[in-house]
Scaffold this active site. Sequence first.
Site, PDB file in Angstrom:
ATOM      1  CB  SER A 143      -0.855  -0.013   1.273  1.00  0.00           C
ATOM      2  OG  SER A 143      -1.510   1.227   1.465  1.00  0.00           O
ATOM      3  CE1 TYR A 156      -4.383  -1.930   5.449  1.00  0.00           C
ATOM      4  CE2 TYR A 156      -3.446   0.210   4.869  1.00  0.00           C
ATOM      5  CZ  TYR A 156      -4.021  -0.988   4.488  1.00  0.00           C
ATOM      6  OH  TYR A 156      -4.244  -1.265   3.153  1.00  0.00           O
ATOM      7  CE  LYS A 160      -1.908  -3.818   3.335  1.00  0.00           C
ATOM      8  NZ  LYS A 160      -2.198  -5.064   2.592  1.00  0.00           N
TER       9      LYS A 160
HETATM   10  N1  LIG Z   1      -8.768  -0.003  -0.853  1.00  0.00           N
HETATM   11  C1  LIG Z   1      -7.618   0.662  -0.827  1.00  0.00           C
HETATM   12  O1  LIG Z   1      -7.601   1.897  -0.938  1.00  0.00           O
HETATM   13  C2  LIG Z   1      -6.315  -0.066  -0.686  1.00  0.00           C
HETATM   14  C3  LIG Z   1      -5.143   0.697  -0.790  1.00  0.00           C
HETATM   15  C4  LIG Z   1      -3.910   0.065  -0.657  1.00  0.00           C
HETATM   16  C5  LIG Z   1      -3.863  -1.298  -0.425  1.00  0.00           C
HETATM   17  N2  LIG Z   1      -5.014  -2.006  -0.321  1.00  0.00           N
HETATM   18  C6  LIG Z   1      -4.880  -3.447  -0.068  1.00  0.00           C
HETATM   19  O2  LIG Z   1      -5.467  -4.165  -1.142  1.00  0.00           O
HETATM   20  C7  LIG Z   1      -6.018  -5.396  -0.669  1.00  0.00           C
HETATM   21  C8  LIG Z   1      -7.483  -5.507  -1.086  1.00  0.00           C
HETATM   22  O3  LIG Z   1      -8.190  -4.400  -0.543  1.00  0.00           O
HETATM   23  P1  LIG Z   1      -9.703  -4.037  -0.959  1.00  0.00           P
HETATM   24  O4  LIG Z   1      -9.795  -2.572  -0.884  1.00  0.00           O
HETATM   25  O5  LIG Z   1     -10.099  -4.751  -2.175  1.00  0.00           O
HETATM   26  O6  LIG Z   1     -10.467  -4.639   0.326  1.00  0.00           O
HETATM   27  P2  LIG Z   1     -11.961  -5.216   0.471  1.00  0.00           P
HETATM   28  O7  LIG Z   1     -12.250  -5.148   1.925  1.00  0.00           O
HETATM   29  O8  LIG Z   1     -12.879  -4.547  -0.477  1.00  0.00           O
HETATM   30  O9  LIG Z   1     -11.810  -6.741   0.019  1.00  0.00           O
HETATM   31  C9  LIG Z   1     -10.974  -7.616   0.732  1.00  0.00           C
HETATM   32  C10 LIG Z   1     -11.369  -9.048   0.433  1.00  0.00           C
HETATM   33  O10 LIG Z   1     -10.477  -9.883   1.208  1.00  0.00           O
HETATM   34  C11 LIG Z   1     -11.253 -10.876   1.877  1.00  0.00           C
HETATM   35  N3  LIG Z   1     -10.589 -11.255   3.121  1.00  0.00           N
HETATM   36  C12 LIG Z   1     -10.455 -10.520   4.252  1.00  0.00           C
HETATM   37  N4  LIG Z   1      -9.849 -11.229   5.190  1.00  0.00           N
HETATM   38  C13 LIG Z   1      -9.582 -12.457   4.676  1.00  0.00           C
HETATM   39  C14 LIG Z   1      -9.007 -13.634   5.170  1.00  0.00           C
HETATM   40  N5  LIG Z   1      -8.555 -13.708   6.430  1.00  0.00           N
HETATM   41  N6  LIG Z   1      -8.893 -14.699   4.350  1.00  0.00           N
HETATM   42  C15 LIG Z   1      -9.367 -14.647   3.071  1.00  0.00           C
HETATM   43  N7  LIG Z   1      -9.949 -13.558   2.540  1.00  0.00           N
HETATM   44  C16 LIG Z   1     -10.063 -12.478   3.340  1.00  0.00           C
HETATM   45  C17 LIG Z   1     -12.598 -10.225   2.138  1.00  0.00           C
HETATM   46  O11 LIG Z   1     -13.607 -11.211   2.325  1.00  0.00           O
HETATM   47  C18 LIG Z   1     -12.795  -9.393   0.869  1.00  0.00           C
HETATM   48  O12 LIG Z   1     -13.460 -10.129  -0.142  1.00  0.00           O
HETATM   49  C19 LIG Z   1      -5.784  -5.387   0.860  1.00  0.00           C
HETATM   50  O13 LIG Z   1      -4.618  -6.104   1.168  1.00  0.00           O
HETATM   51  C20 LIG Z   1      -5.607  -3.913   1.168  1.00  0.00           C
HETATM   52  O14 LIG Z   1      -4.867  -3.709   2.338  1.00  0.00           O
HETATM   53  C21 LIG Z   1      -6.235  -1.428  -0.448  1.00  0.00           C
END
Ligand SMILES: NC(=O)c1ccc[n+]([C@@H]2O[C@H](COP(=O)([O-])OP(=O)(O)OC[C@H]3O[C@@H](n4cnc5c(N)ncnc54)[C@H](O)[C@@H]3O)[C@@H](O)[C@H]2O)c1
Length: 260
Positions: A143, A156, A160
């Site tokens: 991230s 968080y 990361k």
């Molecule tokens: N949304 C953002 O702005 C953003 C920015 C930087 C990084 N990220 C990273 O990208 C990744 C995806 O984020 P997102 O925004 O799509 O999140 P989201 O919450 O929309 O989706 C996350 C998915 O992961 C699944 N999940 C959660 N815990 C789990 C577990 N223990 N085992 C299996 N599946 C699990 C959830 O059921 C969900 O379907 C994450 O690692 C997040 O930290 C997101």
Amino acid sequence: MSKTTRKVALVTGAGQGIGRGIALRLARDGMHVALVDLKEDKTRLVAEEVRALGVEAATFRADVSRREDVFAAVEHAEKALGGFDVMVNNAGIASVQSIEAATPEEVERIFKINVEGVLWGIQAAAAKFKARKQGGKIINAASIAGHEAFPLLGVYSATKFAVRALTQAAAKEFASAGITVNAYCPGVVGTDMWVEIDQRMAQITGAAIGETYDKFVGGIALGRAETPEDVAGLVSFLASPDADYMTGQAPLIDGGLVYR
Ligand SMILES: NC(=O)c1ccc[n+]([C@@H]2O[C@H](COP(=O)([O-])OP(=O)(O)OC[C@H]3O[C@@H](n4cnc5c(N)ncnc54)[C@H](O)[C@@H]3O)[C@@H](O)[C@H]2O)c1
């Protein structure tokens, strides 16, 4: 193309958001895709979308914080789809809390999912690539918060930063086996995760709903929030032969927000 000549990718957290976007993009790139998530009802819907693109899909319920679940998911992907070439350790959760108020329970939970989940994913994928006597690509979700910490996102961010550490060490350990390990660092992607971050920020700071999200998006040079498709473009590159000479890196894709 028959199923054995196509590459096989596994994406964790593929039921929604960025993981869904990555799964659909890799399918468009011609890969068969294994969709892994806690929510199998959601991965089944994504599987239909993947199949509509002309490739095969498999679904598997796993909690990435459980090592045995992750190893089982990799086994299932190989059996169901006839190969194993790309592992995307995307699943992760957010935590919004001050350094002063962070609790052991909250810290343990997020480290188990965001850090251990990636570690088990790296282990399981590398073991499978080695057993198959082939190279492979491992791609981890970091991230902007893995490059710079923000107030109330310290724990968080720590997870990361840890993902970047695992990515670098794994890249060095597995290079001789033909396995590359990279990470992707999105900025502010309009998924459910940001709805949750925004709500928690509002509770803690008294900001209005939507205010924190708007403030972050307002800082983006390209002037808009990121989409899962924006992230998926980078992951597509990292999964492709064009990235064969790249390992141990964690590039930012954030529209111009954090500069490294
Ligand atoms: N949304 C953002 O702005 C953003 C920015 C930087 C990084 N990220 C990273 O990208 C990744 C995806 O984020 P997102 O925004 O799509 O999140 P989201 O919450 O929309 O989706 C996350 C998915 O992961 C699944 N999940 C959660 N815990 C789990 C577990 N223990 N085992 C299996 N599946 C699990 C959830 O059921 C969900 O379907 C994450 O690692 C997040 O930290 C997101």
